[in-house]
Scaffold this active site. Sequence first.
Site, PDB file in Angstrom:
ATOM      1  N   TYR A   1     -79.582   0.875 -12.897  1.00 33.96           N
ATOM      2  CA  TYR A   1     -78.608   1.323 -13.825  1.00 33.96           C
ATOM      3  C   TYR A   1     -78.093   2.703 -13.736  1.00 33.96           C
ATOM      4  O   TYR A   1     -76.991   2.894 -13.450  1.00 33.96           O
ATOM      5  CB  TYR A   1     -78.610   0.553 -15.200  1.00 33.96           C
TER       6      TYR A   1
HETATM    7  P1  NAP Z   1     -69.317  -5.318 -22.805  1.00 31.86           P
HETATM    8  O1  NAP Z   1     -69.131  -5.125 -24.044  1.00 31.86           O
HETATM    9  O2  NAP Z   1     -70.350  -5.956 -21.894  1.00 31.86           O
HETATM   10  O3  NAP Z   1     -67.883  -5.306 -22.015  1.00 31.86           O
HETATM   11  C1  NAP Z   1     -67.931  -5.261 -20.616  1.00 31.86           C
HETATM   12  C2  NAP Z   1     -66.523  -5.326 -19.998  1.00 31.86           C
HETATM   13  O4  NAP Z   1     -66.509  -5.234 -18.501  1.00 31.86           O
HETATM   14  C3  NAP Z   1     -65.718  -6.610 -20.327  1.00 31.86           C
HETATM   15  O5  NAP Z   1     -64.533  -6.517 -20.472  1.00 31.86           O
HETATM   16  C4  NAP Z   1     -66.080  -7.654 -19.021  1.00 31.86           C
HETATM   17  O6  NAP Z   1     -65.299  -8.629 -18.755  1.00 31.86           O
HETATM   18  C5  NAP Z   1     -65.976  -6.630 -18.064  1.00 31.86           C
HETATM   19  N1  NAP Z   1     -66.937  -6.682 -16.911  1.00 31.86           N
HETATM   20  C6  NAP Z   1     -68.120  -6.652 -16.962  1.00 31.86           C
HETATM   21  N2  NAP Z   1     -68.804  -7.057 -15.564  1.00 31.86           N
HETATM   22  C7  NAP Z   1     -67.497  -7.237 -14.866  1.00 31.86           C
HETATM   23  C8  NAP Z   1     -67.314  -7.706 -13.607  1.00 31.86           C
HETATM   24  N3  NAP Z   1     -68.282  -7.798 -12.662  1.00 31.86           N
HETATM   25  N4  NAP Z   1     -65.991  -7.743 -13.103  1.00 31.86           N
HETATM   26  C9  NAP Z   1     -65.110  -7.752 -13.860  1.00 31.86           C
HETATM   27  N5  NAP Z   1     -65.065  -7.397 -15.183  1.00 31.86           N
HETATM   28  C10 NAP Z   1     -66.373  -7.154 -15.727  1.00 31.86           C
HETATM   29  O7  NAP Z   1     -69.880  -3.733 -22.243  1.00 31.86           O
HETATM   30  P2  NAP Z   1     -69.753  -2.013 -23.054  1.00 31.86           P
HETATM   31  O8  NAP Z   1     -70.951  -2.100 -23.820  1.00 31.86           O
HETATM   32  O9  NAP Z   1     -68.292  -2.166 -23.759  1.00 31.86           O
HETATM   33  O10 NAP Z   1     -69.888  -1.237 -21.813  1.00 31.86           O
HETATM   34  C11 NAP Z   1     -68.513  -0.644 -21.077  1.00 31.86           C
HETATM   35  C12 NAP Z   1     -69.037   0.452 -19.975  1.00 31.86           C
HETATM   36  O11 NAP Z   1     -69.546   1.335 -20.933  1.00 31.86           O
HETATM   37  C13 NAP Z   1     -69.758  -0.069 -19.034  1.00 31.86           C
HETATM   38  O12 NAP Z   1     -69.842   0.838 -17.975  1.00 31.86           O
HETATM   39  C14 NAP Z   1     -71.373   0.474 -19.703  1.00 31.86           C
HETATM   40  O13 NAP Z   1     -72.197   0.770 -18.397  1.00 31.86           O
HETATM   41  C15 NAP Z   1     -70.886   1.732 -20.280  1.00 31.86           C
HETATM   42  N6  NAP Z   1     -71.931   2.245 -21.208  1.00 31.86           N
HETATM   43  C16 NAP Z   1     -72.212   1.191 -22.431  1.00 31.86           C
HETATM   44  C17 NAP Z   1     -73.090   1.605 -23.371  1.00 31.86           C
HETATM   45  C18 NAP Z   1     -73.342   0.912 -24.568  1.00 31.86           C
HETATM   46  O14 NAP Z   1     -74.340   1.250 -25.385  1.00 31.86           O
HETATM   47  N7  NAP Z   1     -72.644  -0.261 -24.995  1.00 31.86           N
HETATM   48  C19 NAP Z   1     -73.633   2.952 -23.333  1.00 31.86           C
HETATM   49  C20 NAP Z   1     -73.382   3.502 -22.315  1.00 31.86           C
HETATM   50  C21 NAP Z   1     -72.368   3.392 -21.176  1.00 31.86           C
HETATM   51  P3  NAP Z   1     -65.642  -9.947 -18.825  1.00 31.86           P
HETATM   52  O15 NAP Z   1     -66.137 -10.469 -20.249  1.00 31.86           O
HETATM   53  O16 NAP Z   1     -64.396 -10.839 -18.456  1.00 31.86           O
HETATM   54  O17 NAP Z   1     -66.558 -10.353 -17.869  1.00 31.86           O
END
Ligand code: NAP
Length: 251
Positions: free
Chosen positions: A156
């Site tokens: 990742y």
């Molecule tokens: P999340 O709550 O799991 O939400 C993910 C979002 O991305 C949802 O809208 C989902 O849509 C969409 N998505 C995921 N996989 C997809 C795919 N294959 N095709 C199309 N849409 C997809 O994630 P989050 O925590 O908000 O994370 C958002 C970003 O921040 C990511 O890039 C993650 O790596 C980064 N990040 C997060 C954290 C953390 O602690 N949360 C920390 C560092 C970085 P659906 O539900 O419709 O699939």
Amino acid sequence: MGTLTGRTALVTGGSRGIGRGIAERLAADGARVAVHYGSNEAAAKETVAAIGAAGGSAFAIGQELGVPGDAAALWEAFDRQTDGRLDILVNNAGIGASSAFGAIEEAEYDRLFAVNTKAPFFLAQLGAERLRDGGRVINISTGLSRAALMPDVIAYAMSKAALDIFTKYLSKVVGSRGITVNTVAPGIVDTDINAGWLRGNDEAWAQSAALSALGKVGTVSDIADVVAFLASDDARWVTGHWIDATGGSLA
Ligand code: NAP
């Protein structure tokens, strides 16, 4: 009038978590926001409705990322609901976990890079002709691309590190048009991506909070506010940059 009135934004993964926070904030600042989702249409509709209820403008676009032709199909859907032009592209959608070094198999590795690295690349490539001069590209990475804080998520972190260098190169490619390209790197944020190990687990929560210099787990608005700054005119001279939004977890 908000700072982004008259502008159009696309937030991938804008239906839930950090992306939803970004979509709501950009809409509050006046942008019309395309709220992208992968499979959970109900969540996207809920986000669009919340933006509308707050006086903003948004619409939903569904397209799975990480499959052949994903970027072209997403832009075709965007074109059907707009005049085909935009000002702000936020590459936020991502897969957040991966198996440990000794356990990860090729299919999982390929999927991580297809969603986290390849999809943003081609969304930006095909989006460049749609972006107005003076536009913005904002890539959401992670603090884990700069430090091996959680060795189990090696693949990742690699997929996001590739996105980081993409930010720098793309800033040189599109800079002559006044388009800025930046990375925002969150630390641990309370979203569904971490639900399995973080929510309801007091020990994990306390350890995660302690990682941050500020002693707390991040919220989606902690990240969305940084993105809003980069999207604004105030950030016009900031490009090719990696912004640490980890609450000091790397300090
Ligand atoms: P999340 O709550 O799991 O939400 C993910 C979002 O991305 C949802 O809208 C989902 O849509 C969409 N998505 C995921 N996989 C997809 C795919 N294959 N095709 C199309 N849409 C997809 O994630 P989050 O925590 O908000 O994370 C958002 C970003 O921040 C990511 O890039 C993650 O790596 C980064 N990040 C997060 C954290 C953390 O602690 N949360 C920390 C560092 C970085 P659906 O539900 O419709 O699939």
